[in-house]
Write a protein that holds these residues in place. Structure first.
Motif, PDB file in Angstrom:
ATOM      1  N   PHE A 110      72.308  13.132   0.377  1.00  0.00           N
ATOM      2  CA  PHE A 110      71.417  14.268   0.016  1.00  0.00           C
ATOM      3  C   PHE A 110      70.295  14.401   0.591  1.00  0.00           C
ATOM      4  O   PHE A 110      69.741  13.441   1.440  1.00  0.00           O
ATOM      5  CB  PHE A 110      71.408  14.170  -1.558  1.00  0.00           C
ATOM      6  CG  PHE A 110      70.524  12.989  -2.088  1.00  0.00           C
ATOM      7  CD1 PHE A 110      68.884  13.035  -2.178  1.00  0.00           C
ATOM      8  CD2 PHE A 110      70.921  11.918  -2.273  1.00  0.00           C
ATOM      9  CE1 PHE A 110      68.202  11.932  -2.641  1.00  0.00           C
ATOM     10  CE2 PHE A 110      70.144  10.666  -2.846  1.00  0.00           C
ATOM     11  CZ  PHE A 110      68.997  10.896  -2.731  1.00  0.00           C
ATOM     12  N   TYR A 111      69.749  15.622   0.721  1.00  0.00           N
ATOM     13  CA  TYR A 111      68.490  15.952   1.395  1.00  0.00           C
ATOM     14  C   TYR A 111      67.456  16.356   0.347  1.00  0.00           C
ATOM     15  O   TYR A 111      67.752  17.301  -0.601  1.00  0.00           O
ATOM     16  CB  TYR A 111      68.951  17.093   2.255  1.00  0.00           C
ATOM     17  CG  TYR A 111      69.872  16.663   3.353  1.00  0.00           C
ATOM     18  CD1 TYR A 111      69.302  16.209   4.543  1.00  0.00           C
ATOM     19  CD2 TYR A 111      71.255  16.697   3.103  1.00  0.00           C
ATOM     20  CE1 TYR A 111      69.960  15.840   5.583  1.00  0.00           C
ATOM     21  CE2 TYR A 111      71.948  16.252   4.228  1.00  0.00           C
ATOM     22  CZ  TYR A 111      71.467  16.013   5.486  1.00  0.00           C
ATOM     23  OH  TYR A 111      72.269  15.387   6.373  1.00  0.00           O
ATOM     24  N   LYS A 112      66.283  15.863   0.477  1.00  0.00           N
ATOM     25  CA  LYS A 112      65.073  16.320  -0.389  1.00  0.00           C
ATOM     26  C   LYS A 112      64.198  17.424   0.209  1.00  0.00           C
ATOM     27  O   LYS A 112      64.211  17.423   1.606  1.00  0.00           O
ATOM     28  CB  LYS A 112      64.281  15.183  -0.566  1.00  0.00           C
ATOM     29  CG  LYS A 112      65.094  13.861  -1.474  1.00  0.00           C
ATOM     30  CD  LYS A 112      64.084  12.944  -2.018  1.00  0.00           C
ATOM     31  CE  LYS A 112      64.884  11.821  -2.725  1.00  0.00           C
ATOM     32  NZ  LYS A 112      63.965  10.972  -3.315  1.00  0.00           N
ATOM     33  N   TYR A 123      55.837  17.249  -4.485  1.00  0.00           N
ATOM     34  CA  TYR A 123      56.713  15.856  -4.461  1.00  0.00           C
ATOM     35  C   TYR A 123      58.143  16.208  -3.887  1.00  0.00           C
ATOM     36  O   TYR A 123      58.340  17.500  -3.459  1.00  0.00           O
ATOM     37  CB  TYR A 123      57.058  15.525  -5.836  1.00  0.00           C
ATOM     38  CG  TYR A 123      57.510  16.615  -6.927  1.00  0.00           C
ATOM     39  CD1 TYR A 123      58.736  16.878  -7.190  1.00  0.00           C
ATOM     40  CD2 TYR A 123      56.462  17.453  -7.499  1.00  0.00           C
ATOM     41  CE1 TYR A 123      59.176  17.707  -7.908  1.00  0.00           C
ATOM     42  CE2 TYR A 123      56.847  18.292  -8.347  1.00  0.00           C
ATOM     43  CZ  TYR A 123      58.270  18.659  -8.369  1.00  0.00           C
ATOM     44  OH  TYR A 123      58.785  19.605  -9.405  1.00  0.00           O
ATOM     45  N   LEU A 124      58.924  15.300  -3.431  1.00  0.00           N
ATOM     46  CA  LEU A 124      60.075  15.419  -2.900  1.00  0.00           C
ATOM     47  C   LEU A 124      61.213  15.567  -4.062  1.00  0.00           C
ATOM     48  O   LEU A 124      61.135  14.713  -4.851  1.00  0.00           O
ATOM     49  CB  LEU A 124      60.387  14.529  -1.985  1.00  0.00           C
ATOM     50  CG  LEU A 124      59.582  14.310  -0.718  1.00  0.00           C
ATOM     51  CD1 LEU A 124      60.187  13.287   0.382  1.00  0.00           C
ATOM     52  CD2 LEU A 124      60.135  16.000  -0.015  1.00  0.00           C
ATOM     53  N   GLU A 125      62.170  16.615  -3.831  1.00  0.00           N
ATOM     54  CA  GLU A 125      63.161  16.804  -4.996  1.00  0.00           C
ATOM     55  C   GLU A 125      64.562  16.773  -4.141  1.00  0.00           C
ATOM     56  O   GLU A 125      64.495  17.534  -3.453  1.00  0.00           O
ATOM     57  CB  GLU A 125      62.788  17.716  -6.045  1.00  0.00           C
ATOM     58  CG  GLU A 125      63.870  18.174  -6.860  1.00  0.00           C
ATOM     59  CD  GLU A 125      63.426  19.000  -7.915  1.00  0.00           C
ATOM     60  OE1 GLU A 125      64.093  20.227  -7.887  1.00  0.00           O
ATOM     61  OE2 GLU A 125      62.568  18.683  -8.676  1.00  0.00           O
ATOM     62  N   PRO A 126      65.556  16.496  -4.633  1.00  0.00           N
ATOM     63  CA  PRO A 126      67.014  16.686  -4.174  1.00  0.00           C
ATOM     64  C   PRO A 126      67.256  18.267  -4.163  1.00  0.00           C
ATOM     65  O   PRO A 126      67.198  18.796  -5.179  1.00  0.00           O
ATOM     66  CB  PRO A 126      68.090  15.839  -4.784  1.00  0.00           C
ATOM     67  CG  PRO A 126      67.317  14.904  -5.494  1.00  0.00           C
ATOM     68  CD  PRO A 126      65.854  15.550  -5.736  1.00  0.00           C
ATOM     69  N   LEU A 127      67.584  18.899  -2.934  1.00  0.00           N
ATOM     70  CA  LEU A 127      67.986  20.045  -2.931  1.00  0.00           C
ATOM     71  C   LEU A 127      69.486  20.502  -2.852  1.00  0.00           C
ATOM     72  O   LEU A 127      70.246  20.921  -3.278  1.00  0.00           O
ATOM     73  CB  LEU A 127      67.007  21.107  -2.130  1.00  0.00           C
ATOM     74  CG  LEU A 127      67.562  22.421  -2.035  1.00  0.00           C
ATOM     75  CD1 LEU A 127      67.361  23.323  -3.074  1.00  0.00           C
ATOM     76  CD2 LEU A 127      66.610  23.073  -0.611  1.00  0.00           C
ATOM     77  N   PHE A 129      73.170  18.328  -1.738  1.00  0.00           N
ATOM     78  CA  PHE A 129      73.819  17.144  -1.810  1.00  0.00           C
ATOM     79  C   PHE A 129      75.212  17.210  -1.614  1.00  0.00           C
ATOM     80  O   PHE A 129      75.787  18.105  -2.036  1.00  0.00           O
ATOM     81  CB  PHE A 129      73.613  16.397  -3.192  1.00  0.00           C
ATOM     82  CG  PHE A 129      73.705  17.187  -4.463  1.00  0.00           C
ATOM     83  CD1 PHE A 129      74.745  16.890  -5.231  1.00  0.00           C
ATOM     84  CD2 PHE A 129      72.559  18.092  -4.748  1.00  0.00           C
ATOM     85  CE1 PHE A 129      75.013  17.560  -6.334  1.00  0.00           C
ATOM     86  CE2 PHE A 129      72.907  18.693  -6.050  1.00  0.00           C
ATOM     87  CZ  PHE A 129      74.018  18.721  -6.655  1.00  0.00           C
ATOM     88  N   TRP A 153      69.806   9.317   1.976  1.00  0.00           N
ATOM     89  CA  TRP A 153      69.080  10.728   1.669  1.00  0.00           C
ATOM     90  C   TRP A 153      68.213  10.915   2.911  1.00  0.00           C
ATOM     91  O   TRP A 153      67.552   9.744   3.606  1.00  0.00           O
ATOM     92  CB  TRP A 153      68.421  10.721   0.402  1.00  0.00           C
ATOM     93  CG  TRP A 153      67.169   9.733   0.424  1.00  0.00           C
ATOM     94  CD1 TRP A 153      66.901   8.453  -0.103  1.00  0.00           C
ATOM     95  CD2 TRP A 153      65.779  10.364   0.647  1.00  0.00           C
ATOM     96  NE1 TRP A 153      65.697   8.116  -0.094  1.00  0.00           N
ATOM     97  CE2 TRP A 153      64.952   9.057   0.294  1.00  0.00           C
ATOM     98  CE3 TRP A 153      65.101  11.432   1.157  1.00  0.00           C
ATOM     99  CZ2 TRP A 153      63.426   9.449   0.357  1.00  0.00           C
ATOM    100  CZ3 TRP A 153      63.787  11.400   1.297  1.00  0.00           C
ATOM    101  CH2 TRP A 153      62.999  10.506   0.883  1.00  0.00           C
ATOM    102  N   LYS A 155      64.602  13.904   4.231  1.00  0.00           N
ATOM    103  CA  LYS A 155      63.856  14.824   3.914  1.00  0.00           C
ATOM    104  C   LYS A 155      64.633  16.165   4.588  1.00  0.00           C
ATOM    105  O   LYS A 155      64.715  15.776   5.854  1.00  0.00           O
ATOM    106  CB  LYS A 155      62.542  14.774   4.365  1.00  0.00           C
ATOM    107  CG  LYS A 155      61.629  15.951   4.013  1.00  0.00           C
ATOM    108  CD  LYS A 155      60.291  15.674   4.427  1.00  0.00           C
ATOM    109  CE  LYS A 155      59.389  16.961   4.021  1.00  0.00           C
ATOM    110  NZ  LYS A 155      59.756  18.054   4.653  1.00  0.00           N
TER     111      LYS A 155
END
Length: 185
Positions: A110-112, A123-127, A129, A153, A155
């Protein structure tokens, strides 16, 4: 990039600026298909979403679902998306994309992406996956079904941010190609 991207859009309420919101997603990502789980109960929104994607030639799946909870409805949308593509891009109609992502070749699970509300902390959040059945939602948090063993994961490369708000971020509202639109409705 050869991975197939699927838009996973979970809606609880009626979207304002529907066409604009959907177009801005297409401006950022080359999608293979879409899955919408809509709990707004708005028949006009249902027709508008399906009509928009049909006009763009993008196949997909639209579901009107009763609202139960974030956990339930997001996991229901995940179930609808199984087998439809390699990666899911999860949005909820209240987050606007600003900047550009450099997707390149997707290799992580997944990528944040950086999330901001313009007035609060970032903040970083998964976008994005993998659509491989290992992820599920617990409340508003994306979890894995195998207790994070071997999950990678990164960024997301580029300067893409998610603006957490219902209204159009000022960076988008000032775009030259949107100047003729009435953005106040």
């Amino acid at each position: 990039m050869t991975e197939k991207l699927v838009l996973l859009l979970v809606l609880r309420t009626k979207l304002t600026h529907l066409d604009l919101y959907l177009q801005h997603i297409l401006d950022h990502f080359d999608l293979a298909t879409y899955v919408v789980s809509d709990s707004s109960g708005d028949q006009d929104q249902a027709a508008a979403i399906q009509g928009f994607f049909k006009e763009k030639g993008l196949p997909g799946h639209y579901h009107q679902d009763a609202w139960v909870s974030w956990t339930h409805n997001q996991n229901q949308a995940l179930a609808y998306a199984q087998g439809l593509g390699d990666y899911l891009i999860r949005l909820d109609g209240q987050r606007w994309l600003v900047g550009q992502a450099d997707l390149g070749e997707l290799t992580a699970d997944f990528y944040k992406v950086l999330v901001t509300d313009q007035d609060g902390p970032e903040y970083l959040e998964p976008l994005i996956f993998k659509n491989d059945g290992r992820f599920q939602w617990q409340g508003i948090v994306l979890q894995t079904t195998d207790a994070n063993k071997g999950i990678s994961w990164k960024k997301l490369a580029g300067d893409l941010k998610l603006y957490k708000q219902v209204e159009i971020p000022k960076e988008l509202a000032q775009r030259q190609d949107w100047e003729d639109l009435n953005l106040s409705s």
